[in-house]
Design a protein around this motif. Structure first.
Motif, PDB file in Angstrom:
ATOM      1  N   ALA A   1       0.812  -1.215   0.000  1.00 58.67           N
ATOM      2  CA  ALA A   1       0.000   0.000   0.000  1.00 58.67           C
ATOM      3  C   ALA A   1       0.849   1.270   0.000  1.00 58.67           C
ATOM      4  O   ALA A   1       0.344   2.353  -0.314  1.00 58.67           O
ATOM      5  N   SER A   2       2.130   1.157   0.308  1.00 55.41           N
ATOM      6  CA  SER A   2       2.980   2.347   0.426  1.00 55.41           C
ATOM      7  C   SER A   2       3.210   3.042  -0.917  1.00 55.41           C
ATOM      8  O   SER A   2       3.492   4.237  -0.944  1.00 55.41           O
ATOM      9  N   GLY A   3       3.106   2.304  -1.997  1.00 55.71           N
ATOM     10  CA  GLY A   3       3.357   2.894  -3.308  1.00 55.71           C
ATOM     11  C   GLY A   3       4.830   3.179  -3.574  1.00 55.71           C
ATOM     12  O   GLY A   3       5.168   3.909  -4.498  1.00 55.71           O
ATOM     13  N   LYS A   4       5.704   2.648  -2.750  1.00 55.52           N
ATOM     14  CA  LYS A   4       7.147   2.873  -2.879  1.00 55.52           C
ATOM     15  C   LYS A   4       7.860   1.535  -3.060  1.00 55.52           C
ATOM     16  O   LYS A   4       7.283   0.477  -2.829  1.00 55.52           O
ATOM     17  N   ALA A   5       9.121   1.625  -3.396  1.00 57.29           N
ATOM     18  CA  ALA A   5       9.960   0.431  -3.282  1.00 57.29           C
ATOM     19  C   ALA A   5       9.903   0.031  -1.804  1.00 57.29           C
ATOM     20  O   ALA A   5       9.790   0.896  -0.929  1.00 57.29           O
ATOM     21  N   ALA A   6       9.945  -1.252  -1.528  1.00 56.17           N
ATOM     22  CA  ALA A   6       9.799  -1.678  -0.139  1.00 56.17           C
ATOM     23  C   ALA A   6      10.729  -2.841   0.179  1.00 56.17           C
ATOM     24  O   ALA A   6      11.065  -3.646  -0.683  1.00 56.17           O
ATOM     25  N   LEU A   7      11.133  -2.897   1.443  1.00 52.76           N
ATOM     26  CA  LEU A   7      11.972  -3.985   1.926  1.00 52.76           C
ATOM     27  C   LEU A   7      11.418  -4.448   3.263  1.00 52.76           C
ATOM     28  O   LEU A   7      11.173  -3.637   4.155  1.00 52.76           O
ATOM     29  N   LEU A   8      11.193  -5.744   3.387  1.00 49.96           N
ATOM     30  CA  LEU A   8      10.780  -6.336   4.651  1.00 49.96           C
ATOM     31  C   LEU A   8      11.951  -7.157   5.170  1.00 49.96           C
ATOM     32  O   LEU A   8      12.381  -8.120   4.538  1.00 49.96           O
ATOM     33  N   GLU A   9      12.479  -6.754   6.318  1.00 51.38           N
ATOM     34  CA  GLU A   9      13.582  -7.492   6.930  1.00 51.38           C
ATOM     35  C   GLU A   9      12.978  -8.592   7.784  1.00 51.38           C
ATOM     36  O   GLU A   9      12.227  -8.332   8.718  1.00 51.38           O
ATOM     37  N   LEU A  10      13.293  -9.832   7.469  1.00 55.32           N
ATOM     38  CA  LEU A  10      12.754 -10.991   8.173  1.00 55.32           C
ATOM     39  C   LEU A  10      13.796 -11.490   9.164  1.00 55.32           C
ATOM     40  O   LEU A  10      14.816 -12.056   8.787  1.00 55.32           O
ATOM     41  N   LYS A  11      13.539 -11.261  10.453  1.00 52.78           N
ATOM     42  CA  LYS A  11      14.484 -11.682  11.491  1.00 52.78           C
ATOM     43  C   LYS A  11      14.355 -13.186  11.705  1.00 52.78           C
ATOM     44  O   LYS A  11      13.265 -13.727  11.789  1.00 52.78           O
ATOM     45  N   VAL A  12      15.491 -13.842  11.796  1.00 53.42           N
ATOM     46  CA  VAL A  12      15.549 -15.280  11.993  1.00 53.42           C
ATOM     47  C   VAL A  12      15.869 -15.551  13.458  1.00 53.42           C
ATOM     48  O   VAL A  12      16.708 -14.872  14.045  1.00 53.42           O
ATOM     49  N   THR A  13      15.208 -16.543  14.027  1.00 53.77           N
ATOM     50  CA  THR A  13      15.449 -16.900  15.419  1.00 53.77           C
ATOM     51  C   THR A  13      16.908 -17.271  15.623  1.00 53.77           C
ATOM     52  O   THR A  13      17.455 -18.083  14.868  1.00 53.77           O
TER      53      THR A  13
END
Length: 97
Positions: free
Chosen positions: A65-77
Motif C-alpha cells: 500500500a505504500s506505493g514505494k519500493a519496499a523492503l521487509l527485513e525478516l528476522k531469523v530466530t
C-alpha cells in the motif's frame, strides 16, 4: 513489489560447519547485521522489520500500500541455521560421530 532481506544474526552455513568440526569454537560466525529496514527508509523506500510469522501479512500489506519500493527485513530466530537445523541439533549430531 517488496523485497525480503533475511536478518540473520550469524553466518548459518559457516556456523554449522564449525559446530560439526569444532563444537563450541565458532569465533567469527556472528558478526551482526545492519538495520536493513532503516537503510530502506533512509533511501526513501518503505522499510519494516518482521520478527514473528503473524507480523508478516500485515507488514506485506503496508508495504504494498505504500506505493514505494519496499523492503521487509525478516528476522531469523537466533540459533536457527537452516529450516529444521539448529545449533543444538548440529552439536548433538557431532557428538555421535
Amino acid at each position: 513489489m517488496p523485497g525480503p532481506a533475511r536478518g540473520e544474526p550469524q553466518y548459518g552455513t559457516i556456523r554449522r560447519h564449525r559446530e560439526q568440526s569444532c563444537p563450541g569454537r565458532v569465533s567469527g560466525t556472528a558478526p551482526g547485521n545492519p538495520d536493513f529496514a532503516a537503510y530502506a527508509r533512509a533511501f526513501g523506500a518503505h522499510g519494516e522489520t518482521v520478527t514473528a510469522t503473524e507480523e508478516f501479512e500485515p507488514a506485506l500489506e503496508r508495504a504494498l500500500a505504500s506505493g514505494k519500493a519496499a523492503l521487509l527485513e525478516l528476522k531469523v530466530t537466533e540459533g536457527r541455521l537452516a529450516p529444521g537445523v539448529t545449533v543444538s541439533s548440529v552439536r548433538k549430531e557431532s557428538a555421535h560421530v
